[in-house]
Design a protein around this motif. Structure first.
Motif, PDB file in Angstrom:
ATOM      1  N   LEU A 120       0.756  -1.348   0.062  1.00  0.00           N
ATOM      2  CA  LEU A 120      -0.032   0.114   0.051  1.00  0.00           C
ATOM      3  C   LEU A 120       0.643   1.179  -0.055  1.00  0.00           C
ATOM      4  O   LEU A 120       0.678   2.113  -0.706  1.00  0.00           O
ATOM      5  CB  LEU A 120      -1.046  -0.032   1.077  1.00  0.00           C
ATOM      6  CG  LEU A 120      -1.871   1.170   1.461  1.00  0.00           C
ATOM      7  CD1 LEU A 120      -3.095   0.878   0.425  1.00  0.00           C
ATOM      8  CD2 LEU A 120      -2.562   1.086   2.787  1.00  0.00           C
ATOM      9  N   THR A 312       8.546   1.814  13.661  1.00  0.00           N
ATOM     10  CA  THR A 312       8.120   3.115  13.956  1.00  0.00           C
ATOM     11  C   THR A 312       7.782   3.209  15.268  1.00  0.00           C
ATOM     12  O   THR A 312       7.704   4.181  16.191  1.00  0.00           O
ATOM     13  CB  THR A 312       7.014   3.555  13.100  1.00  0.00           C
ATOM     14  OG1 THR A 312       6.113   2.292  13.033  1.00  0.00           O
ATOM     15  CG2 THR A 312       7.438   3.842  11.750  1.00  0.00           C
ATOM     16  N   THR A 442      -1.147  13.388   6.968  1.00  0.00           N
ATOM     17  CA  THR A 442      -2.391  14.061   7.242  1.00  0.00           C
ATOM     18  C   THR A 442      -2.990  13.727   5.896  1.00  0.00           C
ATOM     19  O   THR A 442      -2.268  13.517   4.840  1.00  0.00           O
ATOM     20  CB  THR A 442      -2.231  15.416   7.696  1.00  0.00           C
ATOM     21  OG1 THR A 442      -3.459  16.007   8.042  1.00  0.00           O
ATOM     22  CG2 THR A 442      -1.647  16.484   6.647  1.00  0.00           C
ATOM     23  N   ARG A 445      -4.060  10.134   2.427  1.00  0.00           N
ATOM     24  CA  ARG A 445      -2.981   9.139   2.506  1.00  0.00           C
ATOM     25  C   ARG A 445      -2.076   9.239   3.713  1.00  0.00           C
ATOM     26  O   ARG A 445      -0.838   8.850   3.919  1.00  0.00           O
ATOM     27  CB  ARG A 445      -1.992   9.396   1.240  1.00  0.00           C
ATOM     28  CG  ARG A 445      -1.166   8.322   1.108  1.00  0.00           C
ATOM     29  CD  ARG A 445      -0.884   7.886  -0.393  1.00  0.00           C
ATOM     30  NE  ARG A 445      -0.515   6.361  -0.801  1.00  0.00           N
ATOM     31  CZ  ARG A 445       0.020   6.028  -1.607  1.00  0.00           C
ATOM     32  NH1 ARG A 445      -0.329   6.758  -2.731  1.00  0.00           N
ATOM     33  NH2 ARG A 445       0.386   4.832  -1.623  1.00  0.00           N
ATOM     34  N   PHE A 452      -4.110   1.753  15.733  1.00  0.00           N
ATOM     35  CA  PHE A 452      -3.402   0.567  16.051  1.00  0.00           C
ATOM     36  C   PHE A 452      -2.082   0.983  16.904  1.00  0.00           C
ATOM     37  O   PHE A 452      -1.862   0.692  18.003  1.00  0.00           O
ATOM     38  CB  PHE A 452      -2.941  -0.318  14.834  1.00  0.00           C
ATOM     39  CG  PHE A 452      -2.473  -1.671  15.542  1.00  0.00           C
ATOM     40  CD1 PHE A 452      -3.189  -2.741  16.119  1.00  0.00           C
ATOM     41  CD2 PHE A 452      -0.969  -1.821  15.337  1.00  0.00           C
ATOM     42  CE1 PHE A 452      -2.554  -3.722  16.591  1.00  0.00           C
ATOM     43  CE2 PHE A 452      -0.436  -2.894  15.918  1.00  0.00           C
ATOM     44  CZ  PHE A 452      -1.100  -3.793  16.513  1.00  0.00           C
TER      45      PHE A 452
END
Ligand code: HEM
Length: 501
Positions: A120, A312, A442, A445, A452
């Motif tokens: 993605l 991350t 923001t 996308r 999560f």
């Protein structure tokens, strides 16, 4: 006389020397691009543009210097490609939201891998739109609630490990410990595989997972600079080292097979299998007409979740622990908030976790000071006039957004280098400047995994702060040293003391 391809060496040398000016022209023909447009920026080198500066310095620090020197809009060169850097909130609103349809893609990969190119993050245009629509329900709060328990399970092992470290009075490497935890979470949620990275770092999945984001030094320059067809001729399918990635794809195929044979679970893998099956039923075809893509869809997204979700989140947790260690008053205030939110069984439920304002503020402030991705990027899908700057961004040109430099600007944040969670308390949020805070990007996308990630970080920190205290120790890095050569804003190491309460 020595000959090569029928030419004497003398003639070849002469030919090379006379074509040098042509080669030089070709490599520098764009170098005045920004100057001609009246846009300031650092001087580029032939072929490399400003890429060498990027290799020599951590991107966050490089961007702070650029913005101080050239202002909120300036031009750089990625190789020979002119790239516009934009740090002006009004313009970011135009690019990321108002005119998103003109900037819906990131940079196109210059390599072609049958699975990696289908993820993605890197997908383009209509493919991206369709995938995003299929995958968005995977991250709804209903689905996250079902995964909450999986995160709790990984946390139990982590807390047990911290208990031992605190008892033994050892310094901890908060970066590595949090990486282990977030890896176990994503292994469970995206690969249906139980790992215990704290105790068993040699587990095959753990070992492979650690290497998926390693760039191949040999492939790096061609994969970043050459066009796709040359990389194809050179058989360069990705700039990543391939073997660990192949292991991850094989594992996913194996797990998907099990799910198709009736095994079920409340995890990402199941949601992807179900979403893909529903999409196939609706459309009677896969994401493309090629049947094999159905399989690749799940492999590509599970792989991406690992890549996008583990480091991350670990980085955010590492920086948060660091700031708590350095700011004992903040840590005590946070402890006082969370201690009342746990029930008698020592659990905290999903809804309560979302309702703790100081916990939320502490995380927001951490992600302001240390956004895991120091830059965002968008490609112009057509020629676009940028606000009233007088600059027209040409179709195919890249825009990069120096998020870290924006987050650390005194223009938008008073005492920007000071850890002040109060900025993000509900009563103060009205003072925040729109489009000057975007740790998750923001617009349409933005980060699909944001909710999560926040759930995972909140649950982990609430449990740790309830029972432990991070402390600054003799080896704590002051200031943090960031790593070079990575798009992530990640510390080399974060050393802290840990005490049991
Ligand atoms: C603290 C943790 C995280 C941070 C700071 C973060 C940050 C980001 C950022 C800045 C982007 C680019 C947004 C943009 O260009 O506007 C992004 C994209 C993305 N993130 Fe995250 N992320 C985190 C965790 C996760 C997790 C846990 C997952 C999945 C399990 C995830 C999956 C993705 C995906 C799939 C995209 C691409 C979305 C698209 O192109 O449609 N991220 N993330």
């Amino acid at each position: 006389m020595i000959e090569l391809f029928g030419f004497s060496l003398f003639n070849l040398a002469l030919g090379f020397l006379t074509s040098l000016p042509l080669i030089y022209w070709f490599l520098t023909k764009n170098n005045n691009y920004w100057k001609k447009m009246g846009v300031k920026g650092p001087q580029p080198l032939p072929l490399f543009g400003n890429l060498l500066e990027r290799c020599q310095n951590p991107v966050p620090l490089l961007d702070i210097g650029y913005v101080q020197k050239y202002g909120n809009v300036f031009g750089i060169f990625n190789g020979t490609d002119p790239t516009l850097m934009v740090a002006e909130p009004e313009l970011l609103k135009q690019i990321l939201v108002k005119e998103f349809h003109k900037f819906s893609n990131r940079r196109e990969l210059r390599t072609e891998h049958p699975i990696i190119n289908k993820n993605l993050f890197n997908s383009m245009g209509e493919d991206w739109k369709r995938m995003r629509t299929i995958m968005s329900p995977t991250f709804s709060s209903g689905k996250l609630r079902k995964m909450y328990h999986l995160v709790e399970q990984s946390l139990e092992e982590y807390l047990g490990h911290l208990e031992v470290m605190a008892r033994d009075g050892k310094y901890i490497n908060a970066k590595v410990l949090h990486q282990n935890f977030t890896f176990d979470v994503i292994a469970k949620c995206a690969f249906a595989t139980k790992t215990n990275s704290q105790k068993d770092p040699n587990n095959k999945l753990v070992a492979a997972g650690r290497k998926v984001f390693i760039f191949s030094a040999i492939k790096m320059v061609p994969a970043l600079i050459f066009p796709k067809y040359i990389n194809k001729m050179l058989n360069i399918r990705t700039l990543l080292v391939e073997a660990p990635n192949e292991f991850i794809f094989d594992l996913t195929r194996h797990m998907v097979e099990k799910r198709r044979n009736g095994e079920k679970s409340n995890d990402f893998l199941q949601l992807l299998v179900d979403a893909n099956a529903a999409d196939n039923n609706n459309n009677n075809k896969d994401l493309s007409d090629d049947k094999i893509d159905s399989h690749h869809f799940i492999e590509a997204q599970s792989w991406l979740f690992l890549l996008a979700g583990f480091e991350t989140t670990a980085t955010a947790l590492g920086h948060l622990s660091y700031e708590l260690g350095l700011n004992p008053d903040v840590q005590e205030k946070l402890h006082n908030e969370v201690i009342n939110a746990f029930d008698l069984d020592g659990k905290i439920n999903y809804e309560t976790l979302q309702s703790l304002p100081y916990l939320d503020a502490v995380i927001s402030e951490t992600l302001r000071m240390y956004p895991s991705l120091a830059r965002l990027e968008r490609e112009a899908g057509e020629d676009v006039k940028l606000g009233d700057t007088g600059i027209t961004v040409r179709k195919g040109q890249m825009i990069e957004i120096p998020v870290y430099a924006i987050h650390r600007s005194e223009k938008y944040y008073k005492n920007a280098d000071t850890f002040t969670p109060e900025r993000f308390m509900p009563e103060n949020r009205k003072d925040l400047v729109p489009y000057a805070y975007m740790p998750f990007g923001t617009g349409p996308r933005n980060c699909i995994g944001m909710r999560f990630a926040l759930m995972e970080i909140k649950l982990c920190i609430a449990h740790i702060v309830k029972s432990f205290r991070f402390t600054k120790c003799a080896d704590t890095e002051m200031p943090i040293k960031f790593m070079n050569l990575t798009p992530l804003m990640t510390a080399e190491s974060i050393t802290l003391g840990i005490e049991k309460r």
